[in-house]
Design an enzyme around this catalytic site. Sequence first.
Site, PDB file in Angstrom:
ATOM      1  N   ARG A  75      35.322 -28.509 -12.476  1.00 29.74           N
ATOM      2  CA  ARG A  75      36.563 -29.114 -13.277  1.00 29.74           C
ATOM      3  C   ARG A  75      37.769 -28.035 -12.984  1.00 29.74           C
ATOM      4  O   ARG A  75      39.030 -28.598 -13.051  1.00 29.74           O
ATOM      5  CB  ARG A  75      36.334 -29.417 -14.634  1.00 29.74           C
ATOM      6  CG  ARG A  75      35.234 -30.734 -14.782  1.00 29.74           C
ATOM      7  CD  ARG A  75      36.005 -31.876 -14.492  1.00 29.74           C
ATOM      8  NE  ARG A  75      35.474 -33.058 -14.109  1.00 29.74           N
ATOM      9  CZ  ARG A  75      34.450 -33.348 -13.061  1.00 29.74           C
ATOM     10  NH1 ARG A  75      34.471 -32.578 -11.901  1.00 29.74           N
ATOM     11  NH2 ARG A  75      33.700 -34.517 -12.873  1.00 29.74           N
ATOM     12  N   GLU A 101      39.299 -28.691  -9.760  1.00 33.88           N
ATOM     13  CA  GLU A 101      39.816 -29.840 -10.058  1.00 33.88           C
ATOM     14  C   GLU A 101      41.100 -29.932 -10.682  1.00 33.88           C
ATOM     15  O   GLU A 101      42.338 -30.532 -10.462  1.00 33.88           O
ATOM     16  CB  GLU A 101      39.051 -31.049 -10.432  1.00 33.88           C
ATOM     17  CG  GLU A 101      39.688 -32.146 -10.671  1.00 33.88           C
ATOM     18  CD  GLU A 101      38.952 -33.343 -11.477  1.00 33.88           C
ATOM     19  OE1 GLU A 101      38.870 -34.406 -11.121  1.00 33.88           O
ATOM     20  OE2 GLU A 101      38.290 -32.762 -12.520  1.00 33.88           O
ATOM     21  N   SER A 147      50.489 -12.388 -12.270  1.00 32.18           N
ATOM     22  CA  SER A 147      49.184 -11.432 -12.371  1.00 32.18           C
ATOM     23  C   SER A 147      47.911 -11.524 -12.683  1.00 32.18           C
ATOM     24  O   SER A 147      47.615 -12.338 -13.703  1.00 32.18           O
ATOM     25  CB  SER A 147      49.597  -9.885 -12.738  1.00 32.18           C
ATOM     26  OG  SER A 147      48.393  -8.985 -12.764  1.00 32.18           O
TER      27      SER A 147
END
Length: 156
Positions: free
Chosen positions: A96, A99, A122
Amino acid sequence: MPQSQISPTSRHALAEHIVTLKAERGLTFEDLASDTNLSLVFVTAALLGQHALPEDAAIAIGKRLQLSDEQIALLQTIPIRGSLQDVVPTDPTIYRFYEIVQVYGTTLKALVHELFGDGIISAINFRLDIKKVEDPEGGSRAVITLDGKFLTTKPY
């Protein structure tokens, strides 16, 4: 003097051992982080092989888990970072996040550059937080905060 690793193998093995000990003793990552004066997220990442722990934190956790001196020293080494293979993750939770980056990555990049200019966020000067909140529509929601310092690209 800080030491670094040339292979992730020993830290991965130690991470698996720590997760097993944690489960056998009924501990949480929060329990392990409690004596370190470090954030839960940083300690968890370190115990999973992604950060070096300061000596005092490594010793505190080592005592709690009854780790050997060698294992405590290994927790203090600078690891080979990156816990995922070079393939699409199959674990549903990790997928997820993958995704989210696939769907929103270009949007995040465009908005970061629009707000800050050319540069990067960063992952070294970085904080991560996760909270569980109630969803007004029922159930729970995860609030994940990524807080990284913006580093401007400098021509040379």
